[in-house]
Design a protein around this motif. Structure first.
Motif, PDB file in Angstrom:
ATOM      1  N   LEU A   1       0.737  -1.400   0.398  1.00  0.00           N
ATOM      2  CA  LEU A   1      -0.529   0.495   0.328  1.00  0.00           C
ATOM      3  C   LEU A   1       1.199   1.195   0.181  1.00  0.00           C
ATOM      4  O   LEU A   1       2.135   1.481   0.711  1.00  0.00           O
ATOM      5  CB  LEU A   1      -0.753  -0.110   1.177  1.00  0.00           C
ATOM      6  N   PRO A   2       0.551   2.150  -0.730  1.00  0.00           N
ATOM      7  CA  PRO A   2       0.726   3.343  -0.518  1.00  0.00           C
ATOM      8  C   PRO A   2       1.400   4.148   1.164  1.00  0.00           C
ATOM      9  O   PRO A   2      -0.088   3.562   1.680  1.00  0.00           O
ATOM     10  CB  PRO A   2       0.006   4.575  -0.972  1.00  0.00           C
ATOM     11  N   VAL A   3       2.355   4.629   2.156  1.00  0.00           N
ATOM     12  CA  VAL A   3       2.481   4.900   3.420  1.00  0.00           C
ATOM     13  C   VAL A   3       0.936   5.215   3.879  1.00  0.00           C
ATOM     14  O   VAL A   3       1.154   4.514   4.549  1.00  0.00           O
ATOM     15  CB  VAL A   3       3.763   5.550   3.986  1.00  0.00           C
ATOM     16  N   ALA A   4       1.071   5.975   3.367  1.00  0.00           N
ATOM     17  CA  ALA A   4      -0.720   6.986   4.101  1.00  0.00           C
ATOM     18  C   ALA A   4      -1.911   5.866   3.837  1.00  0.00           C
ATOM     19  O   ALA A   4      -2.435   5.274   5.175  1.00  0.00           O
ATOM     20  CB  ALA A   4      -0.627   8.419   3.071  1.00  0.00           C
ATOM     21  N   ASP A   5      -2.644   4.913   2.912  1.00  0.00           N
ATOM     22  CA  ASP A   5      -2.865   4.211   3.485  1.00  0.00           C
ATOM     23  C   ASP A   5      -2.597   3.308   4.175  1.00  0.00           C
ATOM     24  O   ASP A   5      -3.434   2.404   5.483  1.00  0.00           O
ATOM     25  CB  ASP A   5      -3.441   3.312   2.139  1.00  0.00           C
ATOM     26  N   TYR A   6      -1.086   2.957   4.242  1.00  0.00           N
ATOM     27  CA  TYR A   6      -0.577   1.959   5.084  1.00  0.00           C
ATOM     28  C   TYR A   6      -0.857   1.858   6.782  1.00  0.00           C
ATOM     29  O   TYR A   6      -1.961   1.482   7.691  1.00  0.00           O
ATOM     30  CB  TYR A   6       0.547   2.151   4.530  1.00  0.00           C
ATOM     31  N   ARG A   7      -0.736   3.881   6.651  1.00  0.00           N
ATOM     32  CA  ARG A   7      -0.639   3.774   8.741  1.00  0.00           C
ATOM     33  C   ARG A   7      -2.322   3.821   8.495  1.00  0.00           C
ATOM     34  O   ARG A   7      -3.205   3.754   9.784  1.00  0.00           O
ATOM     35  CB  ARG A   7      -0.031   5.014   8.040  1.00  0.00           C
ATOM     36  N   LYS A   8      -2.891   4.575   7.656  1.00  0.00           N
ATOM     37  CA  LYS A   8      -5.010   4.072   7.936  1.00  0.00           C
ATOM     38  C   LYS A   8      -4.821   2.411   8.219  1.00  0.00           C
ATOM     39  O   LYS A   8      -5.669   2.931   9.575  1.00  0.00           O
ATOM     40  CB  LYS A   8      -5.858   4.889   6.478  1.00  0.00           C
ATOM     41  N   SER A   9      -4.427   1.947   7.447  1.00  0.00           N
ATOM     42  CA  SER A   9      -4.850   0.573   8.083  1.00  0.00           C
ATOM     43  C   SER A   9      -4.324   0.395   9.267  1.00  0.00           C
ATOM     44  O   SER A   9      -4.924  -0.841  10.110  1.00  0.00           O
ATOM     45  CB  SER A   9      -4.285  -0.574   6.592  1.00  0.00           C
ATOM     46  N   LEU A  10      -2.941   1.138  10.477  1.00  0.00           N
ATOM     47  CA  LEU A  10      -2.844   0.105  11.248  1.00  0.00           C
ATOM     48  C   LEU A  10      -3.834   1.006  12.656  1.00  0.00           C
ATOM     49  O   LEU A  10      -4.118   0.488  13.448  1.00  0.00           O
ATOM     50  CB  LEU A  10      -1.653   0.518  11.827  1.00  0.00           C
ATOM     51  N   LEU A  11      -4.347   2.048  12.051  1.00  0.00           N
ATOM     52  CA  LEU A  11      -5.406   2.676  13.160  1.00  0.00           C
ATOM     53  C   LEU A  11      -6.677   1.617  12.793  1.00  0.00           C
ATOM     54  O   LEU A  11      -7.678   2.075  13.873  1.00  0.00           O
ATOM     55  CB  LEU A  11      -5.871   4.445  12.720  1.00  0.00           C
ATOM     56  N   LYS A  12      -7.384   1.046  11.753  1.00  0.00           N
ATOM     57  CA  LYS A  12      -8.315   0.666  12.198  1.00  0.00           C
ATOM     58  C   LYS A  12      -8.536  -0.104  12.631  1.00  0.00           C
ATOM     59  O   LYS A  12      -7.833  -1.714  13.544  1.00  0.00           O
ATOM     60  CB  LYS A  12      -8.840   0.064  10.952  1.00  0.00           C
ATOM     61  N   PRO A  13      -9.747  -0.706  14.125  1.00  0.00           N
ATOM     62  CA  PRO A  13      -9.808  -1.426  14.260  1.00  0.00           C
ATOM     63  C   PRO A  13      -9.916  -3.230  13.570  1.00  0.00           C
ATOM     64  O   PRO A  13     -10.536  -3.015  13.115  1.00  0.00           O
ATOM     65  CB  PRO A  13     -11.148  -1.529  15.477  1.00  0.00           C
ATOM     66  N   SER A  14      -8.659  -4.288  14.466  1.00  0.00           N
ATOM     67  CA  SER A  14      -9.528  -5.308  13.475  1.00  0.00           C
ATOM     68  C   SER A  14     -10.541  -5.657  13.510  1.00  0.00           C
ATOM     69  O   SER A  14     -11.348  -5.961  14.664  1.00  0.00           O
ATOM     70  CB  SER A  14      -7.837  -5.922  15.020  1.00  0.00           C
TER      71      SER A  14
END
Length: 70
Positions: free
Chosen positions: A57-70
């Motif tokens: 993923l582009p880094v901005a999207d990757y960072r957003k994915s880390l913030l999403k609850p599992s």
């Protein structure tokens, strides 16, 4: 003659922070490998966020994915 290339995203690293990176990497090479600071080169490249990817993923999207609850 060591050459170290540091790549960071262009998110506002200050000249002071960059100088600290250059000094720290140089000191590490002197301490660990007994290299001369006079012949040690450190280059810092700033990369646009959209040109950096992590985990497919582009880094901005990757960072957003880390913030999403599992």
């Amino acid at each position: 003659m060591p050459y170290v290339n540091i790549k960071i995203t262009n998110e506002g690293a200050t000249p002071e922070q960059k100088a600290e990176l250059i000094s720290g990497v140089t000191d590490l090479l002197v301490r660990v490998l007994n290299k001369s600071p006079a012949t040690t080169f450190v280059v810092i490249d700033e990369v646009l966020m959209e040109d950096w990817g992590v985990g497919g993923l582009p880094v901005a999207d990757y960072r957003k994915s880390l913030l999403k609850p599992s």
